[in-house]
Every structure is written in C-alpha cells, then in structure tokens.
Write an enzyme that holds these catalytic residues in place. Structure first.
Site, short mmCIF file in Angstrom:
data_model
loop_
_atom_site.label_atom_id
_atom_site.label_comp_id
_atom_site.label_asym_id
_atom_site.label_seq_id
_atom_site.Cartn_x
_atom_site.Cartn_y
_atom_site.Cartn_z
N ALA A 106 4.66 -12.98 -18.95
CA ALA A 106 5.19 -12.51 -20.14
C ALA A 106 4.98 -13.62 -21.34
O ALA A 106 4.74 -14.79 -20.97
CB ALA A 106 6.69 -12.28 -20.00
N LYS A 107 5.02 -13.23 -22.59
CA LYS A 107 4.88 -14.09 -23.60
C LYS A 107 5.59 -13.51 -24.80
O LYS A 107 5.46 -12.10 -24.91
CB LYS A 107 3.57 -14.52 -23.67
CG LYS A 107 3.32 -16.03 -24.48
CD LYS A 107 3.41 -17.03 -23.49
CE LYS A 107 3.64 -18.31 -24.16
NZ LYS A 107 3.18 -19.44 -23.21
N GLY A 108 5.87 -14.07 -25.76
CA GLY A 108 6.54 -13.62 -26.87
C GLY A 108 5.95 -14.52 -28.14
O GLY A 108 5.57 -15.58 -28.14
#
Ligand code: NAD
Length: 417
Positions: A106-108
């Site tokens: 995941a990444k944000g």
C-alpha cells in the site's frame, strides 16, 4: 512502453514484466496482481493559520492484501500524484513478499509542500487525512508508516486520530511511531542496517568481507548515513559520500564520526572537510568496490552506467537504476542487489513493530537486530538461489521470488469471482 522513462510506475512495470515473462504465468492471475485493489482520492479542507481555508488532495492506494494487511508509507510532497502512489504501492507488495513478511502493498500521499506549512497546519492535515480514511486504515487491513517528509510525530497523529474515532487506543494501526508510543527499538537504523547486511552477503559471494572494501555511498540521510556508518564499523573504507550539498572523496577512507558530526551541526555535509569536494556527478563513477545509491530514484542511467567501476551495487534508495542502465550493468558483469531486497530492512522492522504492538510485549534492541539479520540473510540467499535456478540477475530473481509467493497464496485462497 517508453524505453527511456523516468516514470517510476513504468519502470516498475518493466522490471515486473521482465520477471513475469520467465514464469509461464496464467495471464488472468497476472492481470489480477498487476492492478491495485483499491485507489482512493480524498479532498482535505484545512483551516490555515491565517484563518483561510485551503483544500489539499490526498491518496491511499491498496495494491494487494493477498498475503496480509496492506503496508506502506505516507508521503507529503508537492509532486505527489495518484500514479506515483500507485507505483510505490505496487513496489511494496513485492518488497514484503521478497522478505516473506505477512503484508501486502500500500502507499499514501498528500499533494502539499510541507516546507510551506506550519507544524499546526501539518497536524490538522494529517488528522483530516486519517479521519477521512478511518474505514480504510486498520491493523488488519492497511497499516501506514513514514515516507518522504513524514516522521514519527506524524505517525503519532495518525495513531491518535484513528484511536479517537475507534474509542480505544490502537497502536498497531501505524508503524514508525515514537518509541514511547509503541515504536520499535532499532526501527530508525533498520534500513541502513539491512543495506549493510546485503553488502556483506554480496561480498561473501565473491569471497570477500567488509574489511578494507572500498565503498561509495550516495545520500547521507537515514539510509545512506546509517548504512555507511555501520559498514565502516565493520571495517569497510567509505571512500566517497554525498548529499544534497555536494560530494566528497577520500581514497584513504572518510571518518564517519566527522561526517556525522557535520550532519548534527549543519544538517547537511556542507563544508565537510574530511574529503575532497568533487562534482556530484563524479561520485557514482569513483574507483571503488561497492556502490550504494541511497538518495533518489533514476540516478544510474544509460548515460553513466557504462562508466561505473564498482562491481557490486546495493540499492538503498527505491528505483535508483533505470531499466536501460540495468541492462548495461548486467552486460558489464556488475552484481546489483535490487531495492526490493536491499532496502527491505525498514519494512521488516515495521513488521516487528506491528507484532510487538499486537502482543503488547516489547523486545530489546539486540533481539530486533538479530531477527532482522536472519530475515535479510535468508532473503538474500533465497533471491541468490532463484537467480541460479532461472539463470537471471538478482533483480529479476527477486521479482520471480516475490511474484511466486503472491501467486502461490492466490492459488490456495482461490479467486472470489
Ligand atoms: P533522507 O531524506 O533521510 O535522506 C536522503 C539523502 O539524500 C539526504 O542526505 C539528501 O541530502 C540526499 N540527497 C537528496 N538529493 C540528492 C542528490 N541530488 N544527490 C545526492 N544526495 C542527495 O531519506 P532516506 O529515508 O534516507 O531515503 C533515501 C532513499 O531510500 C529514498 O529513495 C527512500 O524511498 C528509500 N528508502 C528509505 C527507507 C527508510 O526506512 N528510510 C526505506 C526504504 C527505502
């Protein structure tokens, strides 16, 4: 696909497809694992210190939860785009699989220039971002961590906001926290330490050890500075270092204590007197045995790859070598320990932090470091053996290993279609 792209997503796809093409995979499975499971865009209205309102755009991409909760940092930068976040989330899936920890990718990010925001504005932005994603984040669904321009304090605000909404304290929702809030000992040094283990293992394969080996490190931050210091402690000679202020060369070996003192005093290596200042572009092609790019992406390109003298490159940064440079270096017999293995020490100790939070039982630092060493050495050997089996370089081998681990789980879980 563009042969000379500096778009991280396109480069990641090229690396991925090269490995996938050796694996005789079901095209349907390939399509499933290439795409992010979910990508969310949020508009974040913030009350600025002067009383006005400003709206920022935030993102969270969950690439895969096949092997466990999504794991990946939150980046605050003015160039953050959904595409970049997608690429970084994609990389996280393979990185977690290479070191065999039970996380997906995941990444944000938030498109903002944090240097132009006050601490209060950053806190409000972080809390609003977390509040808007409160159904998405969770210790068993999606666990953020720091990335570019975010730090343990930002993680503390994420944890606090999430906990306020849930009406109970939930430390395991985020890693990279301050120690007093459930952060893990050894987390700060973990990526540099993992780089050191990879350099040591790569040297071992060529019959050498760290003693007396000449190493050049690009970037003197968390990864490069700590990595260089730990390698010097093991007897390596750090002959070149650099950061945003410039590059420094000393064939007799740079005194790491002096370099670290300079950073503490000036925040950068500006004015460093322990080596001769050289043009920044000359650092990567210095005479040395091992090169550790630990600054930014796309530093080793088709333009400079042919001039690199190191026989081993260990990628501390994410994506420092372009696919074209990769081919040149491979042809020249340079061993490249790829980013998804070389810098996975950070996410590995993030995993340890999450485990400790879930158990509410904390390990001493030596235990963290020993467990990290075991995982890094085992992962290095696994990648090495896949390389021998498929007759491919270590980057392709790392992707093959990671893709196989993800596909094996999809096969037993089945596709809920
Ligand atoms: P950092 O901000 O602590 O350090 C970056 C260093 O690079 C600084 O010394 C900076 O001055 C230097 N730098 C910037 N531009 C440069 C340039 N043009 N030439 C030479 N040096 C330059 O960041 P970090 O956490 O050390 O991250 C470095 C890389 O490692 C990034 O690619 C990051 O994504 C990757 N990475 C970091 C971690 C981690 O745990 N910190 C984990 C995995 C991957």
């Amino acid at each position: 696909m563009n042969e000379h792209s500096d778009n991280p997503f396109e480069n990641a796809m090229r690396q991925f497809e090269k490995a996938a093409s050796k694996m005789n995979l079901d095209p349907g499975f390939l399509e499933i694992i290439k795409r992010p499971r979910r990508a969310v865009i949020v508009s974040l209205p913030i009350k600025m210190d002067n009383g006005s309102f400003k709206v920022f755009e935030g993102y969270r991409v969950l690439h895969s939860i096949v092997r466990g909760p999504g794991k990946g940092g939150i980046r605050y930068h003015q160039n953050v785009t959904l595409d970049e976040v997608k690429a970084l989330a994609f990389w996280m899936t393979w990185k977690c699989a290479v070191v065999n920890i039970p996380f997906g990718g995941a990444k944000g990010g938030i498109n903002c220039d944090p240097t132009k925001l006050s601490p209060g504005e950053i806190e409000r932005l972080t809390r609003r971002y977390t509040a808007d994603l409160v159904e998405i984040f969770g210790p068993d669904s999606d666990v953020p961590a720091p990335d570019v321009n975010t730090n343990p304090q930002v993680m503390a605000w994420v944890m606090d906001t999430f906990s306020m909404h849930k009406r109970h304290t939930e430390t395991a929702v985020v890693t990279g926290k301050p120690i007093e809030l459930g952060g893990s000992l050894g987390r700060k040094e973990a990526t540099g330490r993992g780089v050191m283990f990879c350099v040591r293992e790569a040297l071992k394969k060529t019959g050498k050890d760290l003693k007396g080996v000449r190493i050049v490190v690009q970037g003197f931050g968390n990864v490069g500075g700590i990595g260089a210091t730990l390698m010097a402690e093991q007897g390596a000679k750090i002959v070149g270092i650099s950061d945003i202020s410039g590059a420094y060369h000393n064939p007799d070996g740079i005194d790491m204590a002096k370099a670290n003192e300079c950073i503490i005093k000036n925040k950068t290596l500006k004015g460093f007197e322990g080596g001769k200042k050289i043009p920044a572009e000359d650092l990567l092609t210095l005479d040395c045995d091992v090169l550790v790019p630990a600054a930014l992406e796309n530093q080793i390109t088709a333009d400079n790859a042919g001039k690199i003298k190191a026989k081993i490159i260990v990628e501390g940064a994410n994506g420092p070598t372009t696919p074209d440079a990769d081919e040149i270096l491979s042809k020249n017999g340079v061993m490249i320990v790829p980013d998804i293995l070389a810098n996975a020490g950070g996410v590995t100790v993030s995993y340890f932090e999450w485990v400790q939070n879930k158990q509410s039982y904390y390990w001493p630092e030596n235990e963290v470091n020993e467990k990290l060493e075991r995982i890094m050495v085992e992962s290095f050997d696994s990648v090495w053996n896949v390389g021998l089996e498929y007759k491919v370089n270590l980057r392709v081998a790392a992707y093959i290993l990671a893709i196989k681990r993800v596909i094996d789980v999809i096969k037993v879980r089945g596709v809920y279609a």
